[in-house]
Scaffold this motif. Structure first.
Motif, PDB file in Angstrom:
ATOM      1  N   THR A 195       0.832  -1.208   0.000  1.00  0.00           N
ATOM      2  CA  THR A 195       0.000   0.000   0.000  1.00  0.00           C
ATOM      3  C   THR A 195       0.862   1.251   0.000  1.00  0.00           C
ATOM      4  O   THR A 195       0.600   2.202  -0.744  1.00  0.00           O
ATOM      5  CB  THR A 195      -0.927  -0.008   1.227  1.00  0.00           C
ATOM      6  N   VAL A 196       1.901   1.258   0.826  1.00  0.00           N
ATOM      7  CA  VAL A 196       2.809   2.414   0.877  1.00  0.00           C
ATOM      8  C   VAL A 196       3.493   2.606  -0.469  1.00  0.00           C
ATOM      9  O   VAL A 196       3.619   3.735  -0.968  1.00  0.00           O
ATOM     10  CB  VAL A 196       3.850   2.215   1.991  1.00  0.00           C
ATOM     11  N   HIS A 197       3.912   1.492  -1.091  1.00  0.00           N
ATOM     12  CA  HIS A 197       4.569   1.565  -2.400  1.00  0.00           C
ATOM     13  C   HIS A 197       3.623   2.156  -3.447  1.00  0.00           C
ATOM     14  O   HIS A 197       4.017   3.019  -4.249  1.00  0.00           O
ATOM     15  CB  HIS A 197       5.021   0.170  -2.816  1.00  0.00           C
ATOM     16  N   THR A 198       2.368   1.724  -3.431  1.00  0.00           N
ATOM     17  CA  THR A 198       1.386   2.227  -4.393  1.00  0.00           C
ATOM     18  C   THR A 198       1.119   3.709  -4.178  1.00  0.00           C
ATOM     19  O   THR A 198       1.091   4.499  -5.131  1.00  0.00           O
ATOM     20  CB  THR A 198       0.071   1.434  -4.273  1.00  0.00           C
ATOM     21  N   VAL A 199       0.928   4.092  -2.909  1.00  0.00           N
ATOM     22  CA  VAL A 199       0.672   5.502  -2.595  1.00  0.00           C
ATOM     23  C   VAL A 199       1.863   6.365  -2.996  1.00  0.00           C
ATOM     24  O   VAL A 199       1.703   7.481  -3.519  1.00  0.00           O
ATOM     25  CB  VAL A 199       0.356   5.661  -1.091  1.00  0.00           C
ATOM     26  N   THR A 200       3.073   5.855  -2.786  1.00  0.00           N
ATOM     27  CA  THR A 200       4.280   6.605  -3.166  1.00  0.00           C
ATOM     28  C   THR A 200       4.334   6.826  -4.670  1.00  0.00           C
ATOM     29  O   THR A 200       4.638   7.933  -5.135  1.00  0.00           O
ATOM     30  CB  THR A 200       5.540   5.850  -2.698  1.00  0.00           C
ATOM     31  N   ASN A 201       4.024   5.776  -5.441  1.00  0.00           N
ATOM     32  CA  ASN A 201       4.019   5.909  -6.904  1.00  0.00           C
ATOM     33  C   ASN A 201       2.973   6.910  -7.370  1.00  0.00           C
ATOM     34  O   ASN A 201       3.228   7.738  -8.253  1.00  0.00           O
ATOM     35  CB  ASN A 201       3.760   4.551  -7.558  1.00  0.00           C
ATOM     36  N   ILE A 202       1.786   6.835  -6.771  1.00  0.00           N
ATOM     37  CA  ILE A 202       0.730   7.792  -7.139  1.00  0.00           C
ATOM     38  C   ILE A 202       1.166   9.208  -6.787  1.00  0.00           C
ATOM     39  O   ILE A 202       0.940  10.156  -7.547  1.00  0.00           O
ATOM     40  CB  ILE A 202      -0.590   7.420  -6.433  1.00  0.00           C
ATOM     41  N   SER A 203       1.820   9.352  -5.632  1.00  0.00           N
ATOM     42  CA  SER A 203       2.294  10.683  -5.212  1.00  0.00           C
ATOM     43  C   SER A 203       3.314  11.254  -6.191  1.00  0.00           C
ATOM     44  O   SER A 203       3.327  12.461  -6.461  1.00  0.00           O
ATOM     45  CB  SER A 203       2.896  10.604  -3.812  1.00  0.00           C
TER      46      SER A 203
END
Length: 513
Positions: free
Chosen positions: A61-69
């Motif tokens: 989840t953190v990885h996905t949110v980081t990519n979206i950011s």
């Protein structure tokens, strides 16, 4: 607050040291296991314990949110600016939040690690993976029992690295596909093309590079690999190309089963195709040995599928087949589907002794198809992108190959037909015309006109014409079409039946005697 910041930074540094220490001993940031081959049906994946599953979910989840950011960073920065959150006071007030998030992520790594070390199946995998003291071949055999993160696989074969070119040597602004424009217009369209191809342009040409598509197919790819390994004794290997990319490959060896297995079919997939769910089963079921590989940026393979990286990828695959797997060039057949026809043709041109080139649902040139899919107002930009960065002109290359060529045209092809349902707009027709024009220099302009008239017909219609009373020049063109192309009454993505592939191979063998 003034003393809170250095304390927080110290705590974060301490957490970082803890993570590195634990990572060194129990691999908390690496070695994600997907499956142990033979451990249940092919769709049965490795089942992590609850702790590992929970920690992995948080990290993903953190990885996905980081990519979206990262993708939305301009909007985030604009929001921060408008809200006045960029001041030192506001920044310091956010420190506890970020510190808390950092601690939570660190805890997730630790929890995942504890879940892994408490799982006997994972410990068995980790023991085999880290036992590098044994012979290299034995080591590769032991880790091939598992399916795990490909970036952790050892390299099985590599070629010498090539000298990287400087930016000035590969300067994309030195060329322009729209030379009729004025200077300032050329500069503008070159800049637009550069931005387009490095953002969305190449992803439109190769959708298989999109993380969204790969994520949606991930379990299917794992199952596909399991079937190749467990049903056909497939051997997975990581190859390192001359430009440093890791190329994910799968080899199925049928040499011990029949004489047909002595022929290796190298499979080049389409722009959304992967060897796990692609065209490999067709030659395998037909009794031939097969070698599949994924384009740069697809699944386990690294890089980006620009033509130069595609060339390096298929070249290391060829070198692996010859030097490591022990096939002679004359016993290799290049089999390309859709856009994979580009790398298959490039390989045939650069290894002219290959046994044959089989192209299924392949076009002559990317540009007409790309322009047909985009708005008319984008025509010049599309030309600039394709000609400067993705010039997949198969018809131009195929002129340089003198070996056997066989084309398969899908009569209901919805991808490479400029008008859906109209077989006379299929760009495979243009590829055949260019092939015959180059290969048979004695064909007159009048005969070429006849060829263009007949190539748009269905094979049943051409067969009916050939049985009738026609001119000898007409009959000659009909025979050339039948020699190099056959119809398949289906859509673009339908798997090629193995019996049709066997007939094609039999015809190639008969024509080369």
């Amino acid at each position: 607050m003034d003393t809170f910041l250095p304390i927080t930074l110290t705590f974060n540094l301490y957490v970082h040291c803890i993570i590195n220490t634990i990572n060194r001993y129990i691999r908390i940031r690496s070695y994600k296991l997907y499956r142990k081959h033979g451990d249940g049906p092919s769709d049965a994946l490795y089942q992590p314990h609850k702790l590992e599953k929970w920690g992995d979910l948080v990290i993903k989840t953190v990885h996905t949110v980081t990519n979206i950011s990262l993708y939305t960073s301009p909007f985030i920065c604009m929001y921060i600016y408008k809200k006045g959150l960029y001041t030192l006071e506001k920044t310091q007030s956010m420190v506890p939040l970020f510190a808390g998030v950092g601690w939570f992520i660190a805890l997730s790594f630790v929890v995942r690690a504890l879940g892994r070390v408490s799982n006997p199946k994972y410990l068995e995998f980790l023991k085999d993976l880290t036992n590098t003291s044994i012979d290299q071949k034995i080591y590769l055999q032991s880790i091939r029992k598992y399916d795990f993160e490909f970036n952790k696989w050892p390299v099985s074969y590599s070629v010498p690295p090539k000298t990287s070119s400087t930016w000035l040597q590969t300067n994309p602004f030195d060329r322009c596909a729209n030379n009729d424009l004025s200077t300032y217009q050329r500069v503008a369209i070159q800049v637009l093309a550069y931005v387009a191809v490095h953002t969305f342009g190449l992803r439109l040409i190769y959708p298989g590079t999109l993380s969204l598509i790969q994520t949606s197919l991930w379990n299917i790819l794992i199952i596909g690999r399991a079937q190749l390994v467990e049903n056909y004794n497939g051997i997975r290997a990581k190859l390192q190309s001359a430009d440093g990319n890791a190329i994910d490959t799968m080899f199925v060896d049928n040499r011990s089963l029949s004489d047909k297995g002595k022929i290796l079919v190298i499979c080049c997939e389409g722009n959304s195709g992967f060897y796990e769910i692609g065209i490999m089963p067709t030659p395998i079921k037909a009794g031939y040995s097969a070698l599949g590989w994924n384009h740069p940026g697809f699944a386990g393979s690294t890089g980006t599928p620009f033509p130069s990286q595609e060339h390096s990828a298929i070249d290391v695959v060829m070198q692996y087949a010859i030097n490591e797997l022990g096939f002679e060039v004359k016993d290799i057949v290049m089999f390309g589907w859709s856009i994979g026809g580009y790398t298959a043709t490039w390989s045939a041109v650069n290894y002219p002794e290959v046994k044959a080139l089989v192209l299924d649902a392949t076009f002559d040139d990317l540009l007409p198809i790309a322009q047909n899919q985009m708005p008319q107002s984008w025509s010049r930009l599309v030309r600039e992108v394709v000609r400067s960065y993705a010039d997949l002109n198969i018809a131009q290359m195929i002129r340089k190959y003198s070996g056997p060529v066989h084309l398969i045209r899908r009569t209901k092809d919805e991808v490479i037909c400029l008008r859906q349902g109209l077989v006379n707009t299929n760009r495979g027709n243009n590829l055949l015309i260019k092939l015959i024009e180059a290969r048979y220099p004695d064909v007159t302009s009048e005969e070429l006109a006849i060829l263009e008239k007949y190539v748009g017909l269905l094979s049943t219609q051409r067969a009916a014409l050939e049985r009738g009373q026609i001119e000898e020049s007409d009959r000659k063109m009909l025979r050339l079409i039948s020699k190099h192309m056959q119809d398949l009454v289906t859509t673009h993505c339908t798997p090629l039946p193995e019996d049709i592939f066997m007939r094609i191979m039999d015809n190639i063998a008969a024509n080369t005697k």
